[in-house]
Design a protein around this motif. Structure first.
Motif, PDB file in Angstrom:
ATOM      1  N   SER A 283       0.805  -1.096  -0.093  1.00 43.60           N
ATOM      2  CA  SER A 283       0.010   0.039   0.223  1.00 43.60           C
ATOM      3  C   SER A 283       0.822   1.352   0.048  1.00 43.60           C
ATOM      4  O   SER A 283       2.047   1.300   0.325  1.00 43.60           O
ATOM      5  CB  SER A 283      -1.132   0.300   1.326  1.00 43.60           C
ATOM      6  OG  SER A 283      -0.131   0.348   2.362  1.00 43.60           O
ATOM      7  N   GLN A 284       0.412   2.377  -0.348  1.00 42.64           N
ATOM      8  CA  GLN A 284       1.042   3.666  -0.104  1.00 42.64           C
ATOM      9  C   GLN A 284       1.456   4.099   1.227  1.00 42.64           C
ATOM     10  O   GLN A 284       2.546   4.520   1.349  1.00 42.64           O
ATOM     11  CB  GLN A 284       0.175   4.830  -0.998  1.00 42.64           C
ATOM     12  CG  GLN A 284      -1.052   5.278  -0.183  1.00 42.64           C
ATOM     13  CD  GLN A 284      -1.591   6.549  -0.512  1.00 42.64           C
ATOM     14  OE1 GLN A 284      -0.752   7.336  -1.045  1.00 42.64           O
ATOM     15  NE2 GLN A 284      -2.646   6.873  -0.291  1.00 42.64           N
ATOM     16  N   PHE A 285       0.749   3.324   2.147  1.00 40.54           N
ATOM     17  CA  PHE A 285       1.153   3.807   3.344  1.00 40.54           C
ATOM     18  C   PHE A 285       2.251   3.040   3.808  1.00 40.54           C
ATOM     19  O   PHE A 285       3.186   3.541   4.658  1.00 40.54           O
ATOM     20  CB  PHE A 285      -0.184   3.729   4.399  1.00 40.54           C
ATOM     21  CG  PHE A 285      -1.132   4.353   4.083  1.00 40.54           C
ATOM     22  CD1 PHE A 285      -1.300   5.942   4.270  1.00 40.54           C
ATOM     23  CD2 PHE A 285      -2.251   3.950   3.125  1.00 40.54           C
ATOM     24  CE1 PHE A 285      -2.218   6.770   3.938  1.00 40.54           C
ATOM     25  CE2 PHE A 285      -3.407   4.734   2.727  1.00 40.54           C
ATOM     26  CZ  PHE A 285      -3.472   6.135   3.157  1.00 40.54           C
ATOM     27  N   ASP A 286       2.256   1.652   3.662  1.00 43.81           N
ATOM     28  CA  ASP A 286       3.501   0.796   3.959  1.00 43.81           C
ATOM     29  C   ASP A 286       4.642   1.418   3.004  1.00 43.81           C
ATOM     30  O   ASP A 286       5.636   1.331   3.785  1.00 43.81           O
ATOM     31  CB  ASP A 286       3.077  -0.688   3.619  1.00 43.81           C
ATOM     32  CG  ASP A 286       4.007  -1.508   3.836  1.00 43.81           C
ATOM     33  OD1 ASP A 286       5.349  -1.167   4.317  1.00 43.81           O
ATOM     34  OD2 ASP A 286       3.951  -2.721   3.593  1.00 43.81           O
ATOM     35  N   GLN A 287       4.267   1.842   1.861  1.00 50.98           N
ATOM     36  CA  GLN A 287       5.730   2.146   1.161  1.00 50.98           C
ATOM     37  C   GLN A 287       6.158   3.469   1.596  1.00 50.98           C
ATOM     38  O   GLN A 287       7.469   3.764   1.539  1.00 50.98           O
ATOM     39  CB  GLN A 287       5.184   2.588  -0.289  1.00 50.98           C
ATOM     40  CG  GLN A 287       6.167   2.433  -1.152  1.00 50.98           C
ATOM     41  CD  GLN A 287       7.098   1.365  -1.731  1.00 50.98           C
ATOM     42  OE1 GLN A 287       7.382   0.425  -0.967  1.00 50.98           O
ATOM     43  NE2 GLN A 287       7.097   1.091  -3.034  1.00 50.98           N
ATOM     44  N   HIS A 288       5.367   4.653   2.299  1.00 52.53           N
ATOM     45  CA  HIS A 288       5.666   5.571   2.748  1.00 52.53           C
ATOM     46  C   HIS A 288       6.788   5.428   3.867  1.00 52.53           C
ATOM     47  O   HIS A 288       7.690   5.893   4.297  1.00 52.53           O
ATOM     48  CB  HIS A 288       4.704   6.588   3.300  1.00 52.53           C
ATOM     49  CG  HIS A 288       4.967   7.949   3.618  1.00 52.53           C
ATOM     50  ND1 HIS A 288       5.640   8.825   3.014  1.00 52.53           N
ATOM     51  CD2 HIS A 288       4.851   8.389   4.898  1.00 52.53           C
ATOM     52  CE1 HIS A 288       6.184   9.833   3.632  1.00 52.53           C
ATOM     53  NE2 HIS A 288       5.498   9.546   4.983  1.00 52.53           N
ATOM     54  N   LEU A 289       6.373   4.309   5.122  1.00 53.30           N
ATOM     55  CA  LEU A 289       7.078   4.018   6.000  1.00 53.30           C
ATOM     56  C   LEU A 289       8.330   3.446   5.558  1.00 53.30           C
ATOM     57  O   LEU A 289       9.280   3.698   5.995  1.00 53.30           O
ATOM     58  CB  LEU A 289       6.193   2.844   6.922  1.00 53.30           C
ATOM     59  CG  LEU A 289       4.940   3.571   7.444  1.00 53.30           C
ATOM     60  CD1 LEU A 289       4.304   2.552   8.237  1.00 53.30           C
ATOM     61  CD2 LEU A 289       5.409   4.397   8.583  1.00 53.30           C
ATOM     62  N   ARG A 290       8.139   2.711   4.633  1.00 49.43           N
ATOM     63  CA  ARG A 290       9.429   2.059   4.201  1.00 49.43           C
ATOM     64  C   ARG A 290      10.454   2.885   3.551  1.00 49.43           C
ATOM     65  O   ARG A 290      11.733   2.868   3.996  1.00 49.43           O
ATOM     66  CB  ARG A 290       9.219   0.991   2.926  1.00 49.43           C
ATOM     67  CG  ARG A 290       8.482  -0.333   3.244  1.00 49.43           C
ATOM     68  CD  ARG A 290       7.854  -0.970   2.136  1.00 49.43           C
ATOM     69  NE  ARG A 290       7.375  -2.471   2.477  1.00 49.43           N
ATOM     70  CZ  ARG A 290       7.925  -3.679   2.248  1.00 49.43           C
ATOM     71  NH1 ARG A 290       9.284  -3.622   1.708  1.00 49.43           N
ATOM     72  NH2 ARG A 290       7.250  -4.588   2.564  1.00 49.43           N
ATOM     73  N   ALA A 291       9.868   3.867   2.988  1.00 53.29           N
ATOM     74  CA  ALA A 291      10.965   5.179   2.349  1.00 53.29           C
ATOM     75  C   ALA A 291      11.488   5.936   3.337  1.00 53.29           C
ATOM     76  O   ALA A 291      12.772   5.990   3.489  1.00 53.29           O
ATOM     77  CB  ALA A 291       9.996   5.949   1.413  1.00 53.29           C
ATOM     78  N   ILE A 292      10.639   6.372   4.403  1.00 46.10           N
ATOM     79  CA  ILE A 292      11.169   7.249   5.282  1.00 46.10           C
ATOM     80  C   ILE A 292      12.096   6.570   6.446  1.00 46.10           C
ATOM     81  O   ILE A 292      12.901   7.201   7.221  1.00 46.10           O
ATOM     82  CB  ILE A 292      10.172   8.065   6.076  1.00 46.10           C
ATOM     83  CG1 ILE A 292       9.053   7.159   7.006  1.00 46.10           C
ATOM     84  CG2 ILE A 292       9.250   8.924   5.054  1.00 46.10           C
ATOM     85  CD1 ILE A 292       8.129   8.092   7.966  1.00 46.10           C
ATOM     86  N   PHE A 293      11.947   5.207   6.619  1.00 43.10           N
ATOM     87  CA  PHE A 293      12.798   4.546   7.509  1.00 43.10           C
ATOM     88  C   PHE A 293      13.804   4.001   6.840  1.00 43.10           C
ATOM     89  O   PHE A 293      14.705   2.924   7.226  1.00 43.10           O
ATOM     90  CB  PHE A 293      12.003   3.583   8.219  1.00 43.10           C
ATOM     91  CG  PHE A 293      11.085   4.083   9.442  1.00 43.10           C
ATOM     92  CD1 PHE A 293      11.418   4.659  10.574  1.00 43.10           C
ATOM     93  CD2 PHE A 293       9.886   3.748   9.437  1.00 43.10           C
ATOM     94  CE1 PHE A 293      10.751   5.370  11.305  1.00 43.10           C
ATOM     95  CE2 PHE A 293       9.029   4.308  10.262  1.00 43.10           C
ATOM     96  CZ  PHE A 293       9.435   5.101  11.397  1.00 43.10           C
ATOM     97  N   ASN A 294      14.136   4.023   5.508  1.00 43.11           N
ATOM     98  CA  ASN A 294      15.175   3.693   4.571  1.00 43.11           C
ATOM     99  C   ASN A 294      15.327   2.227   4.507  1.00 43.11           C
ATOM    100  O   ASN A 294      16.287   1.531   4.737  1.00 43.11           O
ATOM    101  CB  ASN A 294      16.606   4.415   4.928  1.00 43.11           C
ATOM    102  CG  ASN A 294      17.454   4.097   3.779  1.00 43.11           C
ATOM    103  OD1 ASN A 294      17.172   4.343   2.729  1.00 43.11           O
ATOM    104  ND2 ASN A 294      18.748   4.324   4.016  1.00 43.11           N
ATOM    105  N   LEU A 295      14.272   1.435   4.332  1.00 45.06           N
ATOM    106  CA  LEU A 295      13.786   0.107   4.237  1.00 45.06           C
ATOM    107  C   LEU A 295      13.694  -0.252   2.767  1.00 45.06           C
ATOM    108  O   LEU A 295      13.385   0.812   1.846  1.00 45.06           O
ATOM    109  CB  LEU A 295      12.710  -0.321   5.153  1.00 45.06           C
ATOM    110  CG  LEU A 295      12.772  -0.168   6.601  1.00 45.06           C
ATOM    111  CD1 LEU A 295      11.570  -0.486   7.339  1.00 45.06           C
ATOM    112  CD2 LEU A 295      13.952  -1.305   7.208  1.00 45.06           C
ATOM    113  N   PRO A 296      13.851  -1.426   2.505  1.00 43.46           N
ATOM    114  CA  PRO A 296      13.672  -1.999   0.914  1.00 43.46           C
ATOM    115  C   PRO A 296      12.409  -1.460   0.666  1.00 43.46           C
ATOM    116  O   PRO A 296      11.097  -1.689   1.332  1.00 43.46           O
ATOM    117  CB  PRO A 296      13.644  -3.330   1.148  1.00 43.46           C
ATOM    118  CG  PRO A 296      14.720  -3.668   2.213  1.00 43.46           C
ATOM    119  CD  PRO A 296      14.142  -2.589   3.165  1.00 43.46           C
TER     120      PRO A 296
END
Length: 379
Positions: A283-296
């Motif tokens: 989801s876009q929300f999961d992706q936002h978390l991944r991006a700001i926490f520098n995760l894959p």
């Protein structure tokens, strides 16, 4: 990051439905959520680990709130930039970065950024007052936008002739050529601190003409692959030019002659990505978390055809919200209901959304049209 994601405190400026859905995803990672919002009954209030009622535009309030968090993000652009800049100087991680938010807060600066970076957009002119509008060489009709603080269709109007200028917005504005477009589209792009970039597939949008809000969204698009790839490339180029960390929604027009023009940007989860919760692998929300926490970054592919409908408060209704027709809608296969926890409705207020998932695109659209006629938010 040295800490694991579950050890971090995420500060969110804004406690509306976007923050609420972001927290619902963050719960899966055991992330501690802190929310600042001026509304004592904000949708995030009862699901955040910590909720503070206060102004998101006041320097001291934002600064002191930000010191409590490890990573700070936004769900609305109208925040105090100076406080975020100071927090960054002191080592706090702010995503999207304060310089990105500052650029996007001002539609005039945003347009100049497009021009300087060869990003296709409608011809425009910046004006400071109505006198400059009268002296403009732009032909009528055109679109007038307030440079700051417009959202959800507010701060935008159509100027048909010189007589409309008398009722135009006061203060700095943006004049934009009226585009005879075929469709409004959007691409959401994500980028982490490593520079990894992924786009969600192109979606098509239909707007409520009276409220100027997205009312109907279809994913994935049926435009030719070459058109979709061109739109995704534009979104990636913007994310790279901004050097953004986080999520970026890029709203665009497709003109009748096939040209793609960028309309506006939103550096956060966006209404044009709600269908990703059920319709995509991430989801876009999961992706936002991944991006700001520098995760894959996750797999953005669609799982199925999906249609999203915004639930807007009905005209003539102002008071405690009731959802007429909800049970009939829930009886339909592939229907997912998202209510935003807002106690009171008013005309055109965003109260929730419905996503319809179906392997058959025509069936999904047919169900969406039925739901649009059946489910009403009244008082």
């Amino acid at each position: 990051m040295a800490k694991q994601i579950s050890d971090l405190k995420l500060g969110i400026l804004g406690g509306g439905q976007l923050g609420r859905m972001l927290i619902q995803e963050a719960i899966n990672y055991n992330v501690t959520s802190l929310v600042l919002d001026p509304d004592t009954d904000a949708p995030c209030k009862h699901i955040a680990n910590y909720f503070e009622c206060g102004s998101i535009t006041d320097f001291d309030t934002v600064y002191n709130f930000g010191k409590k968090a490890d990573v700070i993000t936004i769900e609305i652009e109208k925040v105090n930039i100076e406080a975020l800049e100071q927090l960054e100087k002191e080592g706090k991680q702010v995503f999207p970065q304060s310089r990105v938010i500052r650029l996007i807060q001002d539609k005039g600066i945003q347009k100049q950024f497009f021009k300087e970076n060869d990003i296709p957009t409608a011809p425009f002119q910046l004006v400071n007052n109505k006198d400059e509008m009268f002296n403009s060489s732009f032909s009528y009709p055109y679109i007038l936008k307030q440079r700051r603080d417009g959202y959800d269709g507010k701060g935008v109007m159509r100027i048909e002739n010189q007589y409309d200028i008398d009722k135009a917005f006061e203060g700095p504005c943006l004049i934009e050529q009226l585009i005879d477009f075929e469709k409004e589209i959007a691409v959401i792009v994500s980028r982490n601190s490593n520079g990894d970039v992924k786009t969600f597939p192109l979606v098509e949008m239909e707007f409520n003409p009276e409220a100027n809000l997205v009312e109907f969204l279809i994913s994935p698009s049926t435009y030719p692959l070459a058109v979709q790839e061109r739109a995704e490339t534009i979104a990636k180029n913007i994310a790279s030019a901004l050097n953004i960390t986080g999520l970026l929604a890029v709203e665009m027009f497709i003109t009748k002659n096939g040209e793609i023009l960028v309309n506006e940007l939103a550096p956060r989860p966006h209404n044009s990505g709600h269908q990703t919760i059920e319709g995509n692998y991430v989801s876009q929300f999961d992706q936002h978390l991944r991006a700001i926490f520098n995760l894959p970054l996750g797999d953005t592919r669609t799982i199925s055809n999906s249609v999203m409908i915004n639930l807007l408060g009905e005209k003539g209704h102002d008071g405690v919200a009731r959802y007429h027709g909800l049970e009939r809608v829930m009886a339909i296969d592939g229907v997912y209901v998202h209510l935003y926890g807002k106690k009171y409705t008013k005309p055109f207020r965003k109260m929730g959304h419905i996503t319809i998932v179906d392997q058959n695109r025509e069936n999904a659209v047919e169900k969406a049209n039925y739901i649009k006629q059946t489910l009403k938010v009244i008082s």
